[in-house]
Write a protein that holds these residues in place. Structure first.
Motif, short mmCIF file in Angstrom:
data_model
loop_
_atom_site.label_atom_id
_atom_site.label_comp_id
_atom_site.label_asym_id
_atom_site.label_seq_id
_atom_site.Cartn_x
_atom_site.Cartn_y
_atom_site.Cartn_z
N ASP A 182 0.83 -1.21 0.00
CA ASP A 182 0.00 0.00 0.00
C ASP A 182 0.86 1.26 0.00
OD1 ASP A 182 -2.25 1.56 -0.04
OD2 ASP A 182 -2.71 1.32 2.08
N GLY A 183 1.56 1.46 -1.10
CA GLY A 183 2.43 2.62 -1.26
C GLY A 183 3.39 2.37 -2.40
N PRO A 184 4.31 3.31 -2.69
CA PRO A 184 5.32 3.09 -3.73
C PRO A 184 6.23 1.92 -3.36
CG PRO A 184 5.20 5.41 -3.09
CD PRO A 184 4.41 4.65 -2.08
N PRO A 185 6.89 1.32 -4.33
CA PRO A 185 7.71 0.13 -4.05
C PRO A 185 8.78 0.35 -2.99
CG PRO A 185 7.44 0.43 -6.41
CD PRO A 185 6.86 1.64 -5.76
N THR A 186 9.39 1.54 -2.97
CA THR A 186 10.52 1.77 -2.06
C THR A 186 10.10 2.22 -0.67
OG1 THR A 186 10.71 4.03 -2.93
CG2 THR A 186 12.08 2.34 -3.95
N ASP A 187 8.79 2.37 -0.43
CA ASP A 187 8.32 2.79 0.89
C ASP A 187 8.28 1.58 1.81
OD1 ASP A 187 7.11 3.76 3.16
OD2 ASP A 187 5.30 4.50 2.16
N SER A 188 9.30 1.42 2.61
CA SER A 188 9.41 0.24 3.48
C SER A 188 8.43 0.30 4.64
CB SER A 188 10.84 0.11 4.01
OG SER A 188 11.19 1.26 4.78
N THR A 189 7.81 1.46 4.90
CA THR A 189 6.86 1.57 6.00
C THR A 189 5.44 1.19 5.58
OG1 THR A 189 6.33 3.90 5.56
CG2 THR A 189 8.25 3.45 6.95
N ALA A 190 5.20 1.06 4.27
CA ALA A 190 3.85 0.75 3.78
C ALA A 190 3.48 -0.68 4.15
CB ALA A 190 3.78 0.96 2.27
N THR A 191 2.20 -0.88 4.38
CA THR A 191 1.69 -2.18 4.78
C THR A 191 1.47 -3.08 3.58
OG1 THR A 191 0.57 -1.16 6.67
CG2 THR A 191 -0.18 -3.36 6.03
N ASN A 192 1.77 -4.35 3.72
CA ASN A 192 1.43 -5.36 2.72
C ASN A 192 0.11 -6.03 3.10
OD1 ASN A 192 3.75 -4.84 1.28
ND2 ASN A 192 4.86 -6.62 2.04
N HIS A 193 -0.79 -6.13 2.14
CA HIS A 193 -2.10 -6.73 2.37
C HIS A 193 -2.26 -7.97 1.49
CE1 HIS A 193 -3.78 -3.09 4.45
NE2 HIS A 193 -2.88 -2.49 3.70
N TYR A 194 -2.73 -9.07 2.08
CA TYR A 194 -3.08 -10.26 1.30
C TYR A 194 -4.54 -10.11 0.87
CZ TYR A 194 1.23 -12.64 2.55
OH TYR A 194 2.55 -12.99 2.67
N VAL A 195 -4.75 -10.06 -0.44
CA VAL A 195 -6.07 -9.75 -0.99
C VAL A 195 -6.45 -10.82 -2.02
CG1 VAL A 195 -7.49 -8.00 -2.14
CG2 VAL A 195 -5.52 -7.30 -0.74
N ARG A 196 -7.66 -11.34 -1.92
CA ARG A 196 -8.13 -12.27 -2.94
C ARG A 196 -8.09 -11.59 -4.30
NH1 ARG A 196 -10.54 -16.68 -0.57
NH2 ARG A 196 -10.78 -16.45 1.68
N PHE A 197 -7.66 -12.32 -5.31
CA PHE A 197 -7.41 -11.72 -6.61
C PHE A 197 -8.64 -11.02 -7.16
CE2 PHE A 197 -7.21 -12.08 -11.31
CZ PHE A 197 -6.11 -11.25 -11.53
N GLN A 198 -9.80 -11.69 -7.15
CA GLN A 198 -11.01 -11.06 -7.68
C GLN A 198 -11.37 -9.81 -6.87
OE1 GLN A 198 -12.64 -15.29 -8.02
NE2 GLN A 198 -14.25 -14.07 -8.99
N ASP A 199 -11.21 -9.87 -5.56
CA ASP A 199 -11.51 -8.70 -4.73
C ASP A 199 -10.57 -7.54 -5.06
OD1 ASP A 199 -13.52 -10.12 -3.51
OD2 ASP A 199 -12.33 -10.64 -1.74
N TYR A 200 -9.31 -7.87 -5.34
CA TYR A 200 -8.35 -6.83 -5.74
C TYR A 200 -8.80 -6.15 -7.03
CZ TYR A 200 -4.24 -4.77 -7.88
OH TYR A 200 -3.37 -3.90 -8.51
N ILE A 201 -9.20 -6.92 -8.03
CA ILE A 201 -9.62 -6.35 -9.31
C ILE A 201 -10.89 -5.50 -9.13
CG2 ILE A 201 -10.36 -6.87 -11.66
CD1 ILE A 201 -7.42 -7.47 -11.17
N LYS A 202 -11.83 -5.97 -8.32
CA LYS A 202 -13.06 -5.21 -8.08
C LYS A 202 -12.76 -3.87 -7.41
CE LYS A 202 -15.88 -9.40 -7.67
NZ LYS A 202 -16.75 -10.23 -6.82
N ASN A 203 -11.85 -3.88 -6.44
CA ASN A 203 -11.47 -2.66 -5.74
C ASN A 203 -10.81 -1.68 -6.70
OD1 ASN A 203 -9.62 -0.87 -4.16
ND2 ASN A 203 -10.37 -2.04 -2.40
N VAL A 204 -9.86 -2.16 -7.51
CA VAL A 204 -9.16 -1.28 -8.44
C VAL A 204 -10.13 -0.70 -9.46
CG1 VAL A 204 -7.49 -1.25 -10.35
CG2 VAL A 204 -6.89 -2.33 -8.18
N ALA A 205 -10.97 -1.54 -10.05
CA ALA A 205 -11.91 -1.03 -11.05
C ALA A 205 -12.87 -0.01 -10.45
CB ALA A 205 -12.69 -2.19 -11.67
N SER A 206 -13.32 -0.23 -9.22
CA SER A 206 -14.21 0.73 -8.56
C SER A 206 -13.49 2.02 -8.22
CB SER A 206 -14.79 0.10 -7.28
OG SER A 206 -15.59 -1.03 -7.58
#
Length: 429
Positions: A182-206
């Motif tokens: 959840d941030g640019p690639p080099t931001d080591s403080t950003a959180t990593n989220h495990y997201v179901r693939f379809q849910d990820y696509i729905k979120n991005v499209a929305s």
């Protein structure tokens, strides 16, 4: 005129004004679904809805049913015209949704986005009170077509595997989960989220297109998002650079993914139909990295523009014609041969009354396991015969999970049943 308070954005005027024609009101719809982190529905959760900026003045109070769902309600929204052409007027209204339930930490979603004539779905995943982080506050930033976000940094649409490559998949596989940084690639403080693939696509499209657009434009954009994401998966793009995630939420590098944001029912249904597809060129194995821009605030020759796709949809172009208009006539839609995390792949034909065999038996077994967690889904006899009892159970499953209630196990229903079955089975382990 009517007012939508917006103090959460720290504007000089705490109210954003949306003009409306005299005597005319516009409405969108909202349904809230509540489940726990183990994928079980949360019944009798209390849901309070208020204008953003006035969270203590509830305009609706709802209660979830045995499936963890509230009733669907209407909420005031701006004119649909604001989302059909680029506009300085915000095309959606914003609401705060507060969810409480006994033995769970409360969850609050600020600035949920409601468009006219569209149903928004807000999922609330509730953590137990013993969870380390029980804040449960999600503040949704502006939609990418309305707010200011960095434009995509151009990359080659086909990755030179020999150049990067160490880890690359042998075949295009639909992953069960992606890891979103959840941030640019080099931001080591950003959180990593495990997201179901379809849910990820729905979120991005929305987050990146308006749900009020023509179906063909929505489909074209979803296909571009799918192909881009699957290119990242297939090439292990970030892992080959030493990162431990699949994709980022930065618009400069990938697509905008927003924790806790609401999605829209038409986008959700489209993703369920399309999620195994991606865009290909002849003699290229990897999914194409289909980059795009909005076409108004930023320009991107040889890429799709989102507003341009909407205009072509208005003109009656099909989704593939929209894709080819921007990316070239040699682009075609491909299908991944494997979906991860499901007991069996789609058999290639619908299961309906009169069907029989091992596929029917497996669906019956999965429905019965789901019924242990979701009581609205009735159990059936496991006999391999698709009869009216099985069709009724499928129909109520579809109702529970916001799928058209046909009573037929079609492609999206097959994978929805499989996905929920896997989720509730894991919950019990």
């Amino acid at each position: 005129m009517y007012l939508f308070p917006n103090t959460d954005r720290n504007e000089v005027d705490p109210y954003r004004i949306y003009p409306a024609e005299m005597g005319t009101q516009n409405f969108g719809r909202l349904q809230v679904t509540c489940r726990d982190t183990g994928f079980a529905p949360v019944e009798n959760a209390q849901v309070k809805i208020s204008y953003s900026g006035m969270p203590n003045s509830a305009i609706e109070q709802l209660t979830t049913d045995a499936s963890g769902k509230t009733e669907e309600i209407e909420l005031e929204a701006p004119s649909i015209d604001y989302s059909l052409t680029p506009s300085e007027e915000q095309p959606y209204s914003e609401y705060t949704i507060q969810v409480t339930a006994p033995n769970y930490a409360p969850a609050t979603f600020q600035n949920a986005e409601i468009f006219p004539d569209v149903t928004a779905i807000q999922e609330a995943v509730l953590s137990g009170m013993e969870a380390k982080d029980t804040s449960g506050l999600y503040v949704i930033p502006p939609h990418t077509l309305f707010g200011d976000y960095p434009p995509k940094i151009a990359e080659a649409e086909i990755k030179d595997i020999a150049e990067t490559g160490e880890i690359v998949l042998q075949n295009v596989i639909i992953p069960e989960f992606v890891v979103v940084h959840d941030g640019p690639p080099t931001d080591s403080t950003a959180t990593n989220h495990y997201v179901r693939f379809q849910d990820y696509i729905k979120n991005v499209a929305s987050s990146e297109i308006y749900a009020t657009w023509p179906d063909a434009a929505i489909t074209a954009n979803i296909l571009a998002i799918l192909s881009f994401a699957l290119n990242r998966v297939f090439t292990e793009w970030y892992r080959n650079q030493g990162y431990n995630f699949t994709v980022t939420s930065s618009t400069a590098f990938d697509h905008k993914w927003i924790p806790g944001r609401n999605i829209y029912d038409n986008i959700s249904l489209a993703v369920d139909q399309l999620f195994v597809n991606y865009l290909s060129r002849p003699n290229v194995k990897q999914p194409i990295l289909t980059q795009y821009c909005d076409g108004r605030k930023s320009q991107c020759p040889n890429w799709m523009t989102q507003w341009g796709s909407k205009d072509l949809g208005d003109q009656g172009y099909s989704a593939i014609d929209i894709i080819r208009h921007f990316y070239g006539n040699d682009m075609f839609i491909n299908t991944a041969p494997q979906v991860s995390g499901v007991p069996a792949s789609w058999p290639g034909q619908n299961l309906n009354i009169g069907s029989s065999g091992a596929d029917v038996r497996m669906i019956q077994e999965q429905l019965n396991r789901i019924a242990d967690t979701y009581s609205a889904v009735p159990k059936v006899a496991v006999n391999g015969q698709y009869n009216e009892q099985t069709a009724n159970s499928v129909r109520l499953f579809q109702q529970t999970f916001n799928i058209p209630q046909s009573g037929i196990v079609d492609f999206p229903t097959w994978y929805k049943i499989s996905g929920i079955y896997v989720a509730v089975t894991r919950m019990a382990q």
